[in-house]
Design a protein around this motif. Structure first.
Motif, PDB file in Angstrom:
ATOM      1  N   MET A  10       0.825  -1.209   0.000  1.00 52.72           N
ATOM      2  CA  MET A  10       0.000   0.000   0.000  1.00 52.72           C
ATOM      3  C   MET A  10       0.861   1.262   0.000  1.00 52.72           C
ATOM      4  SD  MET A  10      -3.015  -0.918   2.738  1.00 52.72           S
ATOM      5  CE  MET A  10      -4.269  -2.166   2.415  1.00 52.72           C
ATOM      6  N   VAL A  11       1.888   1.260   0.846  1.00 47.88           N
ATOM      7  CA  VAL A  11       2.768   2.422   0.944  1.00 47.88           C
ATOM      8  C   VAL A  11       3.531   2.630  -0.353  1.00 47.88           C
ATOM      9  CG1 VAL A  11       4.770   3.381   2.132  1.00 47.88           C
ATOM     10  CG2 VAL A  11       2.974   2.269   3.444  1.00 47.88           C
ATOM     11  N   VAL A  18      -6.633   2.953  -2.810  1.00 42.76           N
ATOM     12  CA  VAL A  18      -6.574   2.317  -4.133  1.00 42.76           C
ATOM     13  C   VAL A  18      -6.606   0.804  -3.998  1.00 42.76           C
ATOM     14  CG1 VAL A  18      -5.102   1.919  -6.149  1.00 42.76           C
ATOM     15  CG2 VAL A  18      -5.405   4.240  -5.271  1.00 42.76           C
ATOM     16  N   TRP A  19      -5.798   0.263  -3.095  1.00 40.75           N
ATOM     17  CA  TRP A  19      -5.727  -1.185  -2.925  1.00 40.75           C
ATOM     18  C   TRP A  19      -7.071  -1.765  -2.485  1.00 40.75           C
ATOM     19  CZ3 TRP A  19      -1.962  -4.823  -3.846  1.00 40.75           C
ATOM     20  CH2 TRP A  19      -2.151  -6.078  -3.291  1.00 40.75           C
ATOM     21  N   LEU A  20      -7.680  -1.185  -1.462  1.00 35.59           N
ATOM     22  CA  LEU A  20      -8.921  -1.733  -0.918  1.00 35.59           C
ATOM     23  C   LEU A  20     -10.099  -1.542  -1.871  1.00 35.59           C
ATOM     24  CD1 LEU A  20      -8.539  -0.666   2.815  1.00 35.59           C
ATOM     25  CD2 LEU A  20      -8.305  -2.962   1.863  1.00 35.59           C
ATOM     26  N   LEU A  57      -4.119  -6.714  -9.185  1.00 32.23           N
ATOM     27  CA  LEU A  57      -3.435  -5.894  -8.188  1.00 32.23           C
ATOM     28  C   LEU A  57      -1.923  -6.063  -8.289  1.00 32.23           C
ATOM     29  CD1 LEU A  57      -5.766  -6.362  -5.082  1.00 32.23           C
ATOM     30  CD2 LEU A  57      -5.478  -4.322  -6.469  1.00 32.23           C
ATOM     31  N   GLY A  58      -1.486  -7.264  -8.625  1.00 31.74           N
ATOM     32  CA  GLY A  58      -0.064  -7.492  -8.861  1.00 31.74           C
ATOM     33  C   GLY A  58       0.427  -6.714 -10.067  1.00 31.74           C
ATOM     34  N   LEU A  83       1.628   6.870  -6.554  1.00 41.20           N
ATOM     35  CA  LEU A  83       0.496   7.574  -7.162  1.00 41.20           C
ATOM     36  C   LEU A  83       0.291   8.958  -6.557  1.00 41.20           C
ATOM     37  CD1 LEU A  83      -2.090   4.626  -7.341  1.00 41.20           C
ATOM     38  CD2 LEU A  83      -0.542   5.447  -9.125  1.00 41.20           C
ATOM     39  N   ALA A  84       0.655   9.135  -5.285  1.00 41.46           N
ATOM     40  CA  ALA A  84       0.472  10.437  -4.639  1.00 41.46           C
ATOM     41  C   ALA A  84       1.364  11.509  -5.249  1.00 41.46           C
ATOM     42  CB  ALA A  84       0.746  10.319  -3.141  1.00 41.46           C
TER      43      ALA A  84
END
Length: 313
Positions: free
Chosen positions: A249-250, A267-269, A286-287, A301-302
């Motif tokens: 996630m990070v 994004v992940w969840l 997701l991979g 992405l941030a």
């Protein structure tokens, strides 16, 4: 300067209004889902505090989430119901456990630090499995949500959502300020060149240990909120795979970016929730996302919005 302060208010206002809008759209279920996203955003941000800003690649951060959750379980089982006691104690105990682990782990470097944090987290996992009084491997069901008082009924989904939102916003704001303080600059300096910072007289070990304890305490608060929201906790929440998911996630959100943890968690969840409805092989897309981020957005992405502004300018 004004935009820098106004922009964070936009998602905050939207999130605050969501429980009011969701029933009108028949989306009451997603109040609980968005609350979970907020809690995991807090957990991911706490990891980013030491991973992104401190350069400490910890692969056992979910252990502190579990410590916070099981602290709530222990106090609730003893008859304590006040959130004013449960949540601060969860953060305090998780912070103390993180400080103890950090005292040992921070004496190692590189892959040895990674493996040491992983080993301690797995110890915590097996301790939770062995706690038969609190359900062992089957987990523990809380009898009721914590009581906040002040006219708030945390049994109400919307009320609990707003309390979580306020706590997450305050914690994220505090960590953002901390990374821009003298302490935060010293932490980033150690990340970039530990030898030079040590030569300049900075107490490297002490700074890293404080950061590690702070990250553990915030993760413990996230665990307390997670346990309160779900009404249930099991050792699975502190397994090493959960720690690996937090790292992912990070990385997706952006290492060392204030919004990296929350963006990556969201994004992940969100993708996980959507993809699960279409395929049982939801891990594959997701991979691919992780690979795409590593190739075309290595800063996360941030950082894309800032990059876009720079290109436009």
């Amino acid at each position: 300067m004004k935009a820098r302060f106004v922009l964070p208010l936009v998602p905050l206002v939207a999130l605050a209004a969501f429980p009011l809008v969701a029933p009108l759209l028949g989306m009451e279920f997603y109040i609980g889902f968005v609350r979970r996203v907020l809690i995991m955003a807090l957990a991911a941000a706490s990891l980013n505090f030491i991973l992104g800003f401190g350069g400490m690649v910890a692969l056992g951060h979910a252990g502190f989430i579990g410590v916070g959750a099981y602290t709530v379980v222990a106090f609730a089982d003893a008859g304590v119901t006040s959130a004013w006691v449960l949540w601060p104690m969860a953060a305090l105990v998780a912070g103390l456990v993180a400080a103890l682990i950090g005292t040992v782990a921070l004496r190692t470097r590189g892959v040895y630090f990674i493996m040491t944090t992983l080993a301690f987290a797995q110890m915590l996992y097996f301790i939770a499995v062995s706690l038969r009084k609190y359900g062992g491997d089957d987990g523990y069901t809380l009898p009721a949500r914590p009581e906040l008082g002040l006219g708030f009924d945390l049994g109400n989904e919307s009320a609990f959502y707003w309390v979580v939102l306020v706590l997450v916003a305050l914690a994220l704001g505090w960590m953002h300020r901390a990374t821009r303080s003298r302490f935060g600059h010293a932490l980033r300096g150690i990340r970039d060149n530990e030898t030079r910072m040590r030569a300049l007289g900075y107490p490297v070990f002490r700074i890293q240990l404080v950061a590690f304890a702070i990250a553990g305490a915030v993760a413990g608060l996230a665990g307390a909120l997670l346990a309160g929201g779900n009404g249930f906790i099991s050792p699975g929440a502190m397994h090493w795979t959960q720690s690996a998911t937090l790292v992912v996630m990070v990385v997706i959100g952006g290492l060392g970016r204030s919004w990296g943890g929350p963006v990556g968690a969201a994004v992940w969840l969100l993708l996980e929730e959507v993809l699960k409805q279409y395929s049982e092989y939801w891990h594959l897309p997701l991979g691919l996302l992780l690979i795409a981020v590593a190739l075309w957005a290595p800063k996360g992405l941030a950082a894309l919005s800032r990059k876009k502004k720079a290109v436009t300018a």
